[in-house]
Write an enzyme that holds these catalytic residues in place. Structure first.
Site, PDB file in Angstrom:
ATOM      1  N   ASP A  90     -18.533  37.544   5.662  1.00  0.00           N
ATOM      2  CA  ASP A  90     -18.235  36.208   5.131  1.00  0.00           C
ATOM      3  C   ASP A  90     -19.018  36.006   3.832  1.00  0.00           C
ATOM      4  O   ASP A  90     -19.965  36.747   3.552  1.00  0.00           O
ATOM      5  CB  ASP A  90     -18.586  35.114   6.148  1.00  0.00           C
ATOM      6  CG  ASP A  90     -20.077  35.031   6.453  1.00  0.00           C
ATOM      7  OD1 ASP A  90     -20.720  36.101   6.564  1.00  0.00           O
ATOM      8  OD2 ASP A  90     -20.623  33.917   6.577  1.00  0.00           O
ATOM      9  N   GLU A 152     -22.817  34.603   8.602  1.00  0.00           N
ATOM     10  CA  GLU A 152     -24.199  34.636   8.113  1.00  0.00           C
ATOM     11  C   GLU A 152     -24.442  33.536   7.099  1.00  0.00           C
ATOM     12  O   GLU A 152     -25.507  32.931   7.067  1.00  0.00           O
ATOM     13  CB  GLU A 152     -24.504  36.008   7.493  1.00  0.00           C
ATOM     14  CG  GLU A 152     -25.995  36.267   7.308  1.00  0.00           C
ATOM     15  CD  GLU A 152     -26.584  35.625   6.064  1.00  0.00           C
ATOM     16  OE1 GLU A 152     -27.796  35.306   6.085  1.00  0.00           O
ATOM     17  OE2 GLU A 152     -25.870  35.427   5.084  1.00  0.00           O
TER      18      GLU A 152
END
Ligand SMILES: [Zn+2]
Length: 451
Positions: A90, A152
């Site tokens: 991500d 994250e």
């Protein structure tokens, strides 16, 4: 053997580069609920890439409320250790796309750097792991588990639950977290200390309501002046943090040249450095307090009125060895004890993140030193990061016996992660891939030390 490994990595790099560009084209922004489909598409591409790289087992997994992660596993050959290779797929939101030199989700190369959101943080990590497994022809000399997380950039909210649920699948002797940075281009870094975070919002109330500053000023305090005085007590004259009870860690051996620090921080001429001790100690081994925001009347809206209430967001970075809960108490006591003129103070806790210090001793760290030296032709620098990577402490809690290596997939201080014009230096990306390939070989031969 060693040069063969470098050659093998070089052979697979053009394909890996194309796959990294494909990943960058997917705007997998975990902070944007509207981009959930893109985060999934990015996870699916990562899964496909590792399946094609020969992983006997690839799964797309998530726990409730979490984002999709990819787990690709190669079981350990008999008697060999298992290495967990972590990265996240991500990315941060791009910010204002117009302020990028080229569009954030269209990869572009300029002067040896690959530009695009996620090029460095941390699709480079995913790509480095892919390069290593391809270089070994899908048959690594150790057990390998690739774990590509999908959340994250929003603080890994379900990582703890994920590590618990899939503990058996994730268990490893060595954990490589390829999501930090090198201290400078061409010099490999191993991040061994991370600061924690304990932010808060402090609110000051002085009056039941706003009153005329001419009729009451001079005898009645206003909340904004009181807040400014209170915030001013957080530092001593030189800028050292004045909150009692916060921990300080031993100063790191690596130092940061002042000129370089001033340039990187964008400090204006004549502005002095805060605090005391080496710059590295101030950044990595000591706490830091910064006022991030204040809610009060805007200048354009000001009238001649004493302000009844004002508040500020205060960030406290914690030194390795400190405990966020204890730090929260120390900071709240300081704010209450130093309130001027009897004004009412309330403190609300906000973000929290544990600091972490790694004792870089043992065979896995020796293996890393040897591997990075061979790949970069320079010694591995053990250094710190002033920021907080909460997932390091999560892995350490879940796998207390594993050696944790926080590495860089080539990102350096100029990669502008989280900012506009994020980029990856392609020479160090190659070095990082070669280093990680060597690391697996070193771990395979240093096997005796692991069991
Ligand atoms: Zn990252």
């Amino acid at each position: 053997m060693r040069e063969e490994l470098r050659e093998a990595v070089r052979r697979v790099l053009p394909g890996v580069r194309a796959d990294l560009e494909e990943l960058i084209r997917i705007p997998s922004v975990s902070a944007d609920p509207g981009a959930a489909g893109e985060v999934r598409r990015s996870a699916e591409l990562v899964a496909k890439l590792f399946r094609e790289a020969g992983a006997p087992r690839v799964e797309l997994l998530q726990v409730e409320g979490g984002q999709p992660a990819v787990l690709a596993r190669w079981p350990a050959p008999p008697g060999r250790p298992t290495v967990l290779l972590y990265a996240h797929h991500d990315v941060q939101p791009p910010g204002e796309p117009a302020s990028w030199t080229t569009p954030p989700f269209e990869p572009a190369e300029r002067e040896g750097r690959l530009y695009g959101r996620g090029a460095a943080d941390d699709k480079a990590g995913v790509a480095a792991h892919l390069a290593v497994l391809r270089a070994y022809g899908g048959q690594p000399p150790v057990g390998v588990t690739v774990f590509a997380e999908g959340e994250e950039e929003i603080g890994s909210p379900t990582l703890g639950a994920f590590l618990e649920r899939y503990r058996d699948a994730l268990a490893a002797d060595v954990i490589v977290l390829a999501d930090s940075a090198n201290p400078e281009r061409g010099t490999p870094g191993l991040t061994i200390s991370l600061r924690g975070l304990a932010s808060c919002v402090v609110e000051v109330r002085a009056l039941k309501h706003g009153v005329h500053s001419g009729a009451f000023g001079g005898a009645a305090p206003d909340a904004l002046t009181a807040l400014c005085r209170l915030l001013a007590t957080l530092h001593g004259e030189q800028g050292d943090v004045a909150i009692e009870g916060l921990a300080t860690a031993p100063p790191p051996p690596y130092d940061y040249p002042e000129e370089r620090f001033r340039a990187e921080a964008g400090m204006l001429d004549g502005v002095k450095l805060l605090g005391s001790g080496s710059i590295a100690a101030r950044l990595w081994a000591k706490p830091a307090v910064s006022v991030l925001a204040i809610d009060t009347t805007r200048v354009a809206d000001a009238s001649n009125t004493l302000i009844p209430m004002a508040r500020a967001k205060v960030s406290v970075r914690l030194a390795p060895g400190d405990e966020p809960a204890r730090a929260w108490d120390a900071r709240a006591s300081h704010l209450r004890d130093h309130a001027p003129w009897g004004v009412q103070v309330t403190v609300q806790n906000r973000e929290i993140g544990r600091p972490y210090a790694i004792d870089a001793q043992g065979p896995a760290f020796d293996a890393a030193r040897a591997a990075f030296r061979q790949a970069y032709g320079r010694e591995l620098i053990e250094w710190g990061v002033g920021g907080t990577i909460p997932f390091v402490a999560s892995f350490a809690d879940a796998f207390p016996k594993a050696a944790i290596l926080v590495t860089s997939a080539g990102a350096d201080k100029d990669c502008r992660a989280h900012s506009t014009d994020e980029s990856l230096p392609l020479d160090d990306f190659e070095h990082a891939c070669v280093a990680e390939a060597h690391l697996l070989a070193e771990c395979a031969s240093a096997l005796g030390g692991f069991h």
